[in-house]
Scaffold this active site. Structure first.
Site, PDB file in Angstrom:
ATOM      1  N   CYS A 278      -4.264  -2.638   6.303  1.00  0.00           N
ATOM      2  CA  CYS A 278      -4.370  -1.642   5.247  1.00  0.00           C
ATOM      3  C   CYS A 278      -5.528  -1.909   4.303  1.00  0.00           C
ATOM      4  O   CYS A 278      -6.273  -1.019   3.952  1.00  0.00           O
ATOM      5  CB  CYS A 278      -3.058  -1.600   4.467  1.00  0.00           C
ATOM      6  SG  CYS A 278      -2.978  -0.263   3.285  1.00  0.00           S
TER       7      CYS A 278
ATOM      8  N   CYS B 273       0.828  -1.208   0.000  1.00  0.00           N
ATOM      9  CA  CYS B 273       0.000   0.000   0.000  1.00  0.00           C
ATOM     10  C   CYS B 273       0.859   1.254   0.000  1.00  0.00           C
ATOM     11  O   CYS B 273       0.594   2.206  -0.731  1.00  0.00           O
ATOM     12  CB  CYS B 273      -0.943  -0.006   1.204  1.00  0.00           C
ATOM     13  SG  CYS B 273      -1.996   1.458   1.302  1.00  0.00           S
TER      14      CYS B 273
END
Length: 471
Positions: free
Chosen positions: A205, A107
């Site tokens: 995430c 991410c």
């Protein structure tokens, strides 16, 4: 590089609704910078079914409150489709082949310091992106280096190990020189009472920040990933005897070292995923030597400086430090590029990069997990990372100092660890062989339990047999 308004024109701050990003924004604002708060939304809760409470909306509202309190503009940006395509699809492909990926590293590479940084430049005219990461940056004339945070317990360089150099040169981490306790004190003094003592989030995430203990209690990650990866049942096979001791729904539900919760003399743990079938090897004991390896092979490395360390280019190897989980102690290692033998070991891997790293550790580590990231350090500096493709041979496989021989000798008198079968074997021994045979079996049971459940201390003993054999 000092945070002076003459250096930075306009700074976007990724505000998450937590204390760290709030204080990062306050610090930059207090130094006279033109600060713009940005909340990043990566996941749509409608894409999942009944998996507890996602706090995304609440975090967004808190982030907006922080920006209002600091009198800075606030913008929410949506990267749901980008996250799905750039990160989540990769995650699913890794789970489908039995690996355990790290979405947070990905991410930061693709979204936060990729799509977000680009959007802040295009939409807000912000040249710089600041976050609440605990890390330090050393901006040089040609290279920006990533250094570990002053607060070692909060250091987040592990998660930044795949960020591109061009993104690092336009990044700011205001909290790198502070302790977490100091950050909370600053928040309280700055009037950010709503976040000053907010509990640290155990955010994942790709599914947003959650009350992680509640999330696990209600529906664990296995149920989450099962929505996207089809089950492929297989056997759980005792690594010592080849005995089938249980069944599983699919390798993607499990990670190496995870407890299987089988009714047995000692707990069983996942030791290996067999790539040629859906079966998995399991071992009895939390510290069975098959869980420990002192080498590994990785995919093509990402160097934070944008190029390999000069000493690696000159000599073909580098002495550095290694970890593959966020808070694990650093372990000294030697990293070099693959040999022809290493490439043969990975012949079953598809889509191999041109070359990866062969890493030899100074001491064995437990459950080195394919799909996770090998992150390398040179003292304070984070050098970069590479995806782990395979751990090296385990101490058990190598029969290091006779550890496998010792275990196999005990297992000859202990043919099963399963509780129900063990009772049956004991009754048969009494009838056919007498009480002495049962006593020998019980002694083997005690010795095996002690051997595979005692945590080895590799720092205290140079001879590995002192850890796994001599009791």
């Amino acid at each position: 590089m000092k945070l002076t308004s003459s250096v930075f024109k306009r700074v976007a701050v990724g505000v998450s609704g937590g204390v760290d990003s709030a204080v990062a924004a306050w610090m930059l604002k207090s130094k006279g910078h033109d600060v713009h708060g940005v909340f990043m939304r990566n996941w749509d809760p409608q894409d999942e079914s009944d998996l507890g409470i996602c706090t995304g909306d609440q975090d967004c509202e808190t982030a907006a409150w922080v920006c209002k309190k600091l009198s800075i503009p606030f913008t929410e940006m949506n990267f749901v489709s980008h996250y799905w395509n750039d990160v989540f699809q990769y995650l699913l492909s890794e789970y489908s082949v039995g690996r355990t990926p790290n979405p947070d590293v990905l991410c930061n590479h693709h979204i936060k310091f990729g799509r977000l940084a680009e959007a802040c430049k295009e939409r807000l005219d912000c040249d710089w992106l600041a976050t609440g990461h605990y890390a330090r940056l050393q901006h040089g004339p040609e290279v920006t280096r990533v250094l570990r945070a002053v607060d070692e317990s909060k250091d987040q360089t592990f998660f930044l190990s795949a960020v591109r150099q061009d993104a690092l040169r336009k990044a700011i981490f205001p909290l790198g020189g502070l302790l977490k306790s100091e950050v909370r004190d600053i928040a309280q003094t700055a009037g950010l009472s709503r976040v000053a003592h907010k509990k640290d989030s155990m955010g994942i995430c790709f599914i947003g920040k959650r009350d992680f203990s509640n999330f696990i209690a209600q529906v664990n990650f296995s149920n989450f990933i099962a929505q996207y990866v089809e089950d492929a049942p297989g056997h759980l096979i005792d690594i010592d005897t080849g005995q089938v001791v249980g069944e599983h729904k699919g390798q993607h539900h499990w990670t190496l070292g995870q407890c299987c919760h089988l009714p047995a003399l000692t707990k069983y743990y996942i030791a290996a995923k067999l790539s040629h079938s859906n079966h998995m090897l399991v071992c009895g004991g939390l510290h069975h030597p098959c869980l420990y390896s002192s080498s590994l092979l990785t995919d093509l490395p990402h160097w934070l400086a944008g190029h390999p360390p000069p000493i690696l280019l000159r000599t073909g190897k580098i002495e550095c430090q290694f970890r593959f989980t966020h808070r694990a102690p650093l372990v000294s290692c030697t990293a070099s590029y693959w040999s022809a033998e290493d490439r043969c070991r990975l012949s079953n891997e598809r889509h191999l990069s041109s070359t990866g790293l062969a890493i030899t550790l100074k001491k064995p580590l437990k459950v080195i997990t394919p799909g996770q990231f090998a992150v390398l350090y040179d003292g304070e500096e984070c050098l970069g990372s590479a995806k782990i493709l395979s751990p090296g041979p385990s101490l058990y496989c190598l029969n290091t100092d006779g550890c496998r021989d010792k275990i196999m000798s005990l297992r000859q008198r202990l043919p099963t660890l399963l509780t129900k079968q063990l009772r049956t074997v004991r009754r048969e021994h009494v009838k056919m062989l007498g009480s002495n045979a049962v006593m020998a079996m019980n002694a083997a049971s005690d010795d095996f339990y002690a051997l595979v459940n005692r945590k080895p201390n590799f720092d205290a003993h140079e001879n590995i047999s002192a850890n796994f054999v001599d009791r």
